[in-house]
Design an enzyme around this catalytic site. Structure first.
Site, PDB file in Angstrom:
ATOM      1  N   HIS A  80       1.434 160.823 -12.559  1.00  0.00           N
ATOM      2  CA  HIS A  80       0.733 159.551 -12.660  1.00  0.00           C
ATOM      3  C   HIS A  80      -0.488 159.708 -13.553  1.00  0.00           C
ATOM      4  CE1 HIS A  80      -1.863 161.534  -9.719  1.00  0.00           C
ATOM      5  NE2 HIS A  80      -2.762 160.590  -9.932  1.00  0.00           N
ATOM      6  N   CYS A 124       3.455 162.133   0.275  1.00  0.00           N
ATOM      7  CA  CYS A 124       2.901 161.634  -0.980  1.00  0.00           C
ATOM      8  C   CYS A 124       2.746 160.118  -0.907  1.00  0.00           C
ATOM      9  CB  CYS A 124       3.809 162.012  -2.136  1.00  0.00           C
ATOM     10  SG  CYS A 124       3.269 161.315  -3.722  1.00  0.00           S
ATOM     11  N   CYS A 162       5.032 158.198  -3.566  1.00  0.00           N
ATOM     12  CA  CYS A 162       6.484 158.300  -3.546  1.00  0.00           C
ATOM     13  C   CYS A 162       7.048 157.022  -2.928  1.00  0.00           C
ATOM     14  CB  CYS A 162       6.925 159.513  -2.715  1.00  0.00           C
ATOM     15  SG  CYS A 162       6.973 161.068  -3.641  1.00  0.00           S
ATOM     16  N   GLN A 193      -4.126 157.136 -15.033  1.00  0.00           N
ATOM     17  CA  GLN A 193      -5.024 156.068 -14.618  1.00  0.00           C
ATOM     18  C   GLN A 193      -5.501 155.273 -15.827  1.00  0.00           C
ATOM     19  OE1 GLN A 193      -7.954 157.142 -11.403  1.00  0.00           O
ATOM     20  NE2 GLN A 193      -7.225 159.219 -11.780  1.00  0.00           N
ATOM     21  N   HIS A 241       9.215 162.545  -7.725  1.00  0.00           N
ATOM     22  CA  HIS A 241       8.004 163.307  -7.406  1.00  0.00           C
ATOM     23  C   HIS A 241       7.931 164.631  -8.174  1.00  0.00           C
ATOM     24  CE1 HIS A 241       4.729 164.697  -4.685  1.00  0.00           C
ATOM     25  NE2 HIS A 241       5.303 165.880  -4.825  1.00  0.00           N
TER      26      HIS A 241
END
Length: 317
Positions: free
Chosen positions: A142, A31, A34, A144, A89
């Site tokens: 996450h 990832c 991470c 944006q 994660h």
């Protein structure tokens, strides 16, 4: 990377080949967001950084183009940021500690404030795509932020509709909705916020979050409102996960007033929309020709029934 104008709909289209290069996580050990990954080699709690594969850039490549009939191009100036909610994660908004979501809200406020200071930024759009069903390329929690150099078309439509309502009624439309909203459509309520399946829901389990006080952007939230907002986000997303006992995909979108342009704060009311593609435990609602081509949505679930299911889904905070 450039903007192209569509004279048939009076909107700008972002042309960005860079987005094709965005990584899709190949395995659980690779990832990029991470701790120790490509983007974040050092320890962190939560963090934001500019997207490595952006659709908009602060210093975009110049566009060598002369207008040719109806064809227009412009530089794709703007900002695209990734907001990583936590270094864990294997969690997401429903499972994050409330204190962590409160810190995330503070980060959204800070980024809105900083991005809005660029005079080329006309709109700050905060969003999250959760789940492969809505195109999320990484499962690590996450979201944006896009800082647009223009008003996206749907934002224009919302502003025009709210302005029209205000001019006719001398009231903000969401303030009036809140005064008339019925218990059968409410999913969750606090002193300062209400989460509802709206009367006019387009998606089967669509939920909107409205501040009860008239605020037009995140920058106007009080300390108490920011804490409550974090709680409402956790409860709504936890109810989604508990509804079918599975990780519930959604598109979460924050709608706030534009910056560096006309002041619409007197009639534009900040709100959040969750647009989930699920219409049942193992069925998706696809946006096919009617919805995509005309914006005329067909919702197969009665909003009041969806609200009841979500309201009666008990979760721990």
């Amino acid at each position: 990377m450039e903007l192209r104008y569509n004279p048939l709909t009076d909107e700008w289209v972002i042309i960005s080949a860079a987005t094709q290069k965005r990584p899709v996580q190949p395995s659980k050990t690779e990832c990029p967001i991470c701790v120790g990954g490509l983007e974040l080699p050092e320890e962190y709690d939560l963090v934001t950084f500019e997207n490595r594969y952006p659709s908009l850039k602060k210093d975009p490549p110049p566009v060598d183009w002369k207008e040719k009939g109806p064809f227009r191009k412009e530089e794709s100036r703007g900002v695209c940021e990734v907001v990583v909610y936590t270094s864990d994660h294997n969690t997401a908004l429903p499972g994050m500690p409330l204190k962590q979501i409160e810190k995330l809200v503070e980060m959204w406020v800070d980024r809105t404030r900083d991005l809005s200071r660029h005079d080329f930024v006309k709109y700050v759009f905060i969003f999250e795509n959760r789940g492969k069903e809505v195109g999320a390329s990484l499962p690590h929690p996450h979201g944006q932020i896009y800082a647009f150099p223009f008003l996206p078309k749907r934002i224009e439509v919302k502003i025009d509709a709210m302005r029209k309502w205000y001019e006719e009624k001398r009231r903000c439309p969401i303030c009036e909705i809140l005064e008339n909203e019925e218990e059968e459509r409410k999913v969750y309520e606090t002193e300062n916020f209400v989460a509802v399946v709206p009367f006019y829901a387009r998606f089967p389990y669509e939920v909107h979050i409205y501040p009860k006080r008239h605020v037009s952007t995140l920058l106007e939230f009080s300390k108490e409102e920011k804490k409550e907002f974090a709680k409402v986000l956790k409860v709504v997303t936890a109810k989604y996960d508990k509804l079918f006992d599975q990780e519930f995909p959604y598109m979460m979108m924050f709608f706030q007033a534009p910056f560096n342009g006309e002041d619409v704060s007197h009639f534009f009311h900040f709100h959040v929309e969750f647009n989930p593609p699920k219409r049942d435990r193992d069925k998706l609602k696809w946006m096919a020709s009617v919805e995509t081509g005309t914006w005329a949505f067909i919702n197969p679930v009665v909003p009041e029934e969806a609200a009841r299911q979500l309201r009666e889904t008990e979760v721990e905070i």
